[in-house]
Design an enzyme around this catalytic site. Sequence first.
Site, short mmCIF file in Angstrom:
data_model
loop_
_atom_site.label_atom_id
_atom_site.label_comp_id
_atom_site.label_asym_id
_atom_site.label_seq_id
_atom_site.Cartn_x
_atom_site.Cartn_y
_atom_site.Cartn_z
CG ASP A 94 -52.72 -17.43 4.46
OD1 ASP A 94 -53.15 -17.98 3.43
OD2 ASP A 94 -52.27 -18.08 5.43
CG PHE A 138 -54.05 -21.33 9.58
CD1 PHE A 138 -55.11 -22.20 9.78
CD2 PHE A 138 -52.82 -21.86 9.24
CE1 PHE A 138 -54.95 -23.57 9.64
CE2 PHE A 138 -52.65 -23.22 9.09
CZ PHE A 138 -53.72 -24.08 9.29
CE1 TYR A 145 -54.25 -27.47 2.46
CE2 TYR A 145 -52.00 -27.28 1.64
CZ TYR A 145 -52.93 -27.08 2.64
OH TYR A 145 -52.55 -26.50 3.82
CE LYS A 146 -56.65 -24.24 3.32
NZ LYS A 146 -56.86 -25.39 4.20
NE ARG A 202 -63.02 -25.56 8.31
CZ ARG A 202 -61.77 -25.45 7.86
NH1 ARG A 202 -61.18 -24.26 7.90
NH2 ARG A 202 -61.10 -26.48 7.41
#
Length: 407
Positions: free
Chosen positions: A194, A125, A219-220, A366
Amino acid sequence: MTIEARAREFDLADPLAAARALFRLPDGVIYLDGNSLGALPRATPQVLARVVEEEWGEGLIGSWNRAGWFDMAARVGAKIAPLIGAAPQEVIACDSTSINLFKLIAAALQLRPGRKVILSEPGNFPTDLYMISGLEAQGLARRRLAAPERLAEALDGDVALLLLTHVHYKTGAVHDMAALTKAAHAAGALVLWDLSHSAGALPVDLNAAGADFAVGCGYKYLCGGPGAPAYAFVSARHLPRLSQPLTGWFGHEAPFAFVDDYAPAPGIARLLAGTPPILGLAALEVGVDLIASLGVARLYAKAQALSQFFLECLEALGVELELASPADAAARGSHLAFRHREAHAICQALIARGVIGDFRDPDVLRLGFAPAYLSFADMAAAARHLAEVLARGEWQRPEFRRRAAVT
């Protein structure tokens, strides 16, 4: 039997089917982007209203003590801890993932004097790689990248830290946390994981793997809301010697002594920097409590079943797309990635039909399978929409082929 009939059977047998009612989702939407922003728990607006109207509005500054604001970062961190295989005193909710990465990369460099190399993989990422580059620009670190299958052999006496995303943000591929941590330690290096696409989506056991550090966003899959506070993990064995560069007042051993010289707080609290965002922490706490109540193991099992059923639906409908995720469900997280040269346009065409996924450059569609609020009926419907978008060439419409900054 049609895919819709199979979906009905699966939904009737689903032990988590009732959890959908705990989230607020718009009518007519199949939300396959919970791996980017989790859906809103129904309890969150009421909790935030109470914090705003009562604790802030009536309690004012006294709520730092009476409402427990001062201890909120540690309290929420302790609730995240069992979701990632950590002890309560090893996790704190604070700042953003990027900031926590910076703090812990710098801390790792100090714990490994004489070593400057931070090892990661190409395509990690971006913020993970950017944070290494920022330290590299200051002469404090050197970035080294190695393909996933070459990581172990790239570990040598120059490597201070191995930094990897446990579940790859694009493909969903899962690294072997225990094996890579062991390899890093054998080379004298530390490891920073991560967990942004892991926590709340699949079982994680940091301490069983011997992990040194970890970060993740709120927030996921934890459903803390846009820009929710992140969290950081430091193994208890490192806490006494941990030194991080963002020495803000909340990480001081006595923040209200207002002395000129910094002295780190004991334990995980030394990772704090500025004043904690109370409203963000309040929303995150709701999401964490909800996901914990549903059980990560049950959520993971359902997510794998949802993604596998979705693939079966595509096959039944004659859809041929290149799967960019591992074919083995056990080797991937809770999303699927498909490659197509017109992935962006296909994504936009699906969104126009109420099927919200996302696009990742250069060619990846995705689709996330957040199991707490998705059904097998959603999978059948989404697969049929995708089949129709492709068969009818809807992605060729000019408005779907225009690129926007945010999809």
